[in-house]
Scaffold this motif. Structure first.
Motif, PDB file in Angstrom:
ATOM      1  N   PHE D   8       0.832  -1.206   0.000  1.00 50.33           N
ATOM      2  CA  PHE D   8       0.000   0.000   0.000  1.00 50.33           C
ATOM      3  C   PHE D   8       0.872   1.265   0.000  1.00 50.33           C
ATOM      4  O   PHE D   8       2.017   1.228   0.443  1.00 50.33           O
ATOM      5  CB  PHE D   8      -0.887   0.042   1.247  1.00 50.33           C
ATOM      6  N   ALA D   9       0.244   2.340  -0.436  1.00 49.73           N
ATOM      7  CA  ALA D   9       0.810   3.682  -0.271  1.00 49.73           C
ATOM      8  C   ALA D   9       2.262   3.726  -0.744  1.00 49.73           C
ATOM      9  O   ALA D   9       2.551   3.318  -1.888  1.00 49.73           O
ATOM     10  CB  ALA D   9       0.645   4.127   1.177  1.00 49.73           C
ATOM     11  N   SER D  10       3.171   4.193   0.106  1.00 44.93           N
ATOM     12  CA  SER D  10       4.567   4.354  -0.313  1.00 44.93           C
ATOM     13  C   SER D  10       5.202   3.020  -0.692  1.00 44.93           C
ATOM     14  O   SER D  10       6.061   2.972  -1.582  1.00 44.93           O
ATOM     15  CB  SER D  10       5.378   5.019   0.798  1.00 44.93           C
ATOM     16  N   GLU D  13       4.177   2.118  -4.192  1.00 47.34           N
ATOM     17  CA  GLU D  13       4.926   2.951  -5.143  1.00 47.34           C
ATOM     18  C   GLU D  13       6.342   2.421  -5.344  1.00 47.34           C
ATOM     19  O   GLU D  13       6.860   2.372  -6.453  1.00 47.34           O
ATOM     20  CB  GLU D  13       5.000   4.399  -4.635  1.00 47.34           C
ATOM     21  N   ARG D  31       7.968 -13.195   8.968  1.00 49.09           N
ATOM     22  CA  ARG D  31       9.322 -12.674   8.768  1.00 49.09           C
ATOM     23  C   ARG D  31       9.917 -13.136   7.439  1.00 49.09           C
ATOM     24  O   ARG D  31      10.580 -12.361   6.737  1.00 49.09           O
ATOM     25  CB  ARG D  31      10.224 -13.097   9.936  1.00 49.09           C
ATOM     26  N   ASP D  35      11.270 -10.789   4.512  1.00 47.30           N
ATOM     27  CA  ASP D  35      12.658 -10.898   4.044  1.00 47.30           C
ATOM     28  C   ASP D  35      12.709 -11.048   2.514  1.00 47.30           C
ATOM     29  O   ASP D  35      13.542 -10.426   1.856  1.00 47.30           O
ATOM     30  CB  ASP D  35      13.350 -12.083   4.718  1.00 47.30           C
ATOM     31  N   ARG D  38      11.954  -7.715   0.945  1.00 47.51           N
ATOM     32  CA  ARG D  38      13.053  -6.758   1.082  1.00 47.51           C
ATOM     33  C   ARG D  38      14.206  -7.045   0.123  1.00 47.51           C
ATOM     34  O   ARG D  38      14.992  -6.142  -0.178  1.00 47.51           O
ATOM     35  CB  ARG D  38      13.552  -6.715   2.531  1.00 47.51           C
ATOM     36  N   ALA D  44      14.057  -2.131  -0.535  1.00 37.20           N
ATOM     37  CA  ALA D  44      14.868  -1.384   0.432  1.00 37.20           C
ATOM     38  C   ALA D  44      14.031  -0.384   1.233  1.00 37.20           C
ATOM     39  O   ALA D  44      14.430   0.063   2.310  1.00 37.20           O
ATOM     40  CB  ALA D  44      15.988  -0.652  -0.287  1.00 37.20           C
ATOM     41  N   THR D  45      12.843  -0.034   0.738  1.00 37.46           N
ATOM     42  CA  THR D  45      12.005   0.930   1.475  1.00 37.46           C
ATOM     43  C   THR D  45      11.300   0.269   2.657  1.00 37.46           C
ATOM     44  O   THR D  45      10.799   0.967   3.543  1.00 37.46           O
ATOM     45  CB  THR D  45      10.903   1.523   0.567  1.00 37.46           C
ATOM     46  N   LEU D  46      11.271  -1.053   2.677  1.00 34.86           N
ATOM     47  CA  LEU D  46      10.596  -1.751   3.780  1.00 34.86           C
ATOM     48  C   LEU D  46      11.501  -1.845   4.995  1.00 34.86           C
ATOM     49  O   LEU D  46      12.646  -2.265   4.891  1.00 34.86           O
ATOM     50  CB  LEU D  46      10.232  -3.188   3.354  1.00 34.86           C
ATOM     51  N   PRO D  47      10.996  -1.502   6.170  1.00 37.20           N
ATOM     52  CA  PRO D  47      11.770  -1.773   7.378  1.00 37.20           C
ATOM     53  C   PRO D  47      11.852  -3.282   7.609  1.00 37.20           C
ATOM     54  O   PRO D  47      11.082  -4.039   7.025  1.00 37.20           O
ATOM     55  CB  PRO D  47      10.969  -1.096   8.489  1.00 37.20           C
ATOM     56  N   ALA D  48      12.782  -3.717   8.456  1.00 38.88           N
ATOM     57  CA  ALA D  48      12.956  -5.150   8.703  1.00 38.88           C
ATOM     58  C   ALA D  48      11.721  -5.740   9.373  1.00 38.88           C
ATOM     59  O   ALA D  48      11.388  -6.903   9.172  1.00 38.88           O
ATOM     60  CB  ALA D  48      14.188  -5.386   9.566  1.00 38.88           C
ATOM     61  N   THR D  49      11.069  -4.930  10.193  1.00 37.69           N
ATOM     62  CA  THR D  49       9.875  -5.436  10.886  1.00 37.69           C
ATOM     63  C   THR D  49       8.710  -4.470  10.702  1.00 37.69           C
ATOM     64  O   THR D  49       8.301  -3.774  11.630  1.00 37.69           O
ATOM     65  CB  THR D  49      10.139  -5.616  12.397  1.00 37.69           C
ATOM     66  N   ILE D  74       1.892  -3.131   6.050  1.00 38.52           N
ATOM     67  CA  ILE D  74       1.163  -1.898   6.389  1.00 38.52           C
ATOM     68  C   ILE D  74       2.152  -0.758   6.633  1.00 38.52           C
ATOM     69  O   ILE D  74       2.865  -0.755   7.638  1.00 38.52           O
ATOM     70  CB  ILE D  74       0.319  -2.117   7.666  1.00 38.52           C
ATOM     71  N   PRO D  75       2.194   0.223   5.764  1.00 36.56           N
ATOM     72  CA  PRO D  75       3.032   1.405   6.042  1.00 36.56           C
ATOM     73  C   PRO D  75       2.494   2.134   7.280  1.00 36.56           C
ATOM     74  O   PRO D  75       1.367   1.882   7.710  1.00 36.56           O
ATOM     75  CB  PRO D  75       2.855   2.277   4.793  1.00 36.56           C
TER      76      PRO D  75
END
Lengths: 80, 152, 152, 80
Positions: D8-10, D13, D31, D35, D38, D44-49, D74-75
């Motif tokens: 979703f959202a960012s 994109e 997880r 992974d 990512r 790379a825009t996704l955080p690890a968790t 979920i951003p």
């Protein structure tokens, strides 16, 4: 000197009037006005230290009153 | 800056009040309405007659609004309190606050109603379905304090 | 008992929502409106595009309302959240709570908006007067967390 | 097995898509889905968790996923 005591709601009902002229000695206070009212017919419904406003502003029992002041005895409020 | 208060003797038009405070500077609007309840302290209510020390009520309500504006940095606030004979469901008070942020909007709204309940020289005589009526205060039916307890 | 929530793609009609919850059992109604502000973080906003994970947003909003009803003994609550392109001043969320007593009405209203801000899978892309646009989150413009800080 | 990752959202994109099919070994978790995402272009825009919902309910990183699950990334939310 003379001040005008204003009575509202349950107090006005007890006194049968919403306005009483009170004659006082000089250097009198809110407490003196209340004491006179309590000695009048219907006055038993007033607590010894009711909420009072002098000329539209809340006042304490020790506040001095001047001739012509409007001294309102405020029953427990119930706005809102 | 738009701060307005009024003691009125007609129906309160909430939609108009909301339009009055609305401003694109604000992200949050909180509206409080007090309305006549059908039951109070277990008794079936038929209506409430609101009365006031009118001139003082107007001044106190204006003071409350000023204090609120200063305390919560509120620029858009309107408060109307109605007097006279109100039926079940009728609105006795409307408080509309708009603010940039929600926390202040809620706090400001709550401040106004709590101050009104404490300070506004307004009284209500509640009528009951059984035909009786009583002066009521914030703490319930007003208790007359016996003179002998007052030490005078 | 009247608890209703909706995710909508049309203007929110606040008056209709207020009429919906109104009940003579209640003495207090609190309305919260979230609206599009003209300035955010110092930038001149032209509008906001709200999007959502629709199916989940509907479920979460219903859950929030149920939790609110249980926590504050609320019987009359309606919440609508709008999606799509909103202009300055448009209402993005309306929360209307009616309760016998004011303290619960305020607390319930606040509970709903705080839970919405934390949990509702809704996003906004803010458009600016200068033509730019950004995804914004509750904490301001979303910061991308650099991958190397994540220990993986 | 295969799960459907929703973006979703960012995040949508960054990935250029709002939906990615992910193939996993059995006994995989949220997880593992994250992974894989990512490691993909845009990941790379996704955080690890990140915040994740499995089949419309928020889930923790250790939660097992089953074939056919809908795993939504979920951003940071911005409702209200």
């Amino acid at each position: 000197m003379t001040v005008t005591a204003l009575l509202f709601a349950s107090y006005a009902e007890a006194f049968g009037s919403d306005r009483v002229e009170i004659t006082l000695a000089g250097r009198s206070t809110v407490r003196d006005v209340v004491d006179q009212l309590r000695a009048m017919p219907g006055g038993a419904t007033l607590p010894a230290t009711p909420l009072v406003a002098v000329n539209l502003t809340y006042a304490c029992a020790d506040q001095r009153v001047e001739s012509g002041d409007e001294v309102a005895i405020i029953p427990p409020v119930a706005g809102g | 800056m738009s701060i307005r208060t009024a003691i009125v003797r007609r129906a309160i038009e909430v939609g108009a009040l909301m339009a009055e405070v609305r401003d694109t500077a604000d992200g949050a609007t909180v509206v409080f309405l007090g309305t006549v309840r059908e039951v109070n302290d277990g008794r079936a209510v038929s209506g409430i007659e609101y009365s006031a020390y009118g001139e003082m009520a107007e001044r106190e309500l204006a003071s409350i609004a000023s204090e609120c504006a200063a305390a919560f940095d509120v620029a858009h606030l309107v408060v109307e309190h109605r007097l006279g004979a109100l039926a079940l469901g009728d609105t006795s008070i409307a408080i509309v606050v708009a603010h940039a942020h929600r926390a202040e909007a809620y706090d400001a709204s709550r401040f106004v109603i709590e101050q009104v309940k404490q300070r506004l020289p307004v009284w209500k005589r509640e009528g009951y379905v059984d035909g009786a009526s009583e002066w009521v205060s914030a703490g319930g039916i007003e208790q007359e304090r016996p003179v002998q307890e007052q030490g005078k």
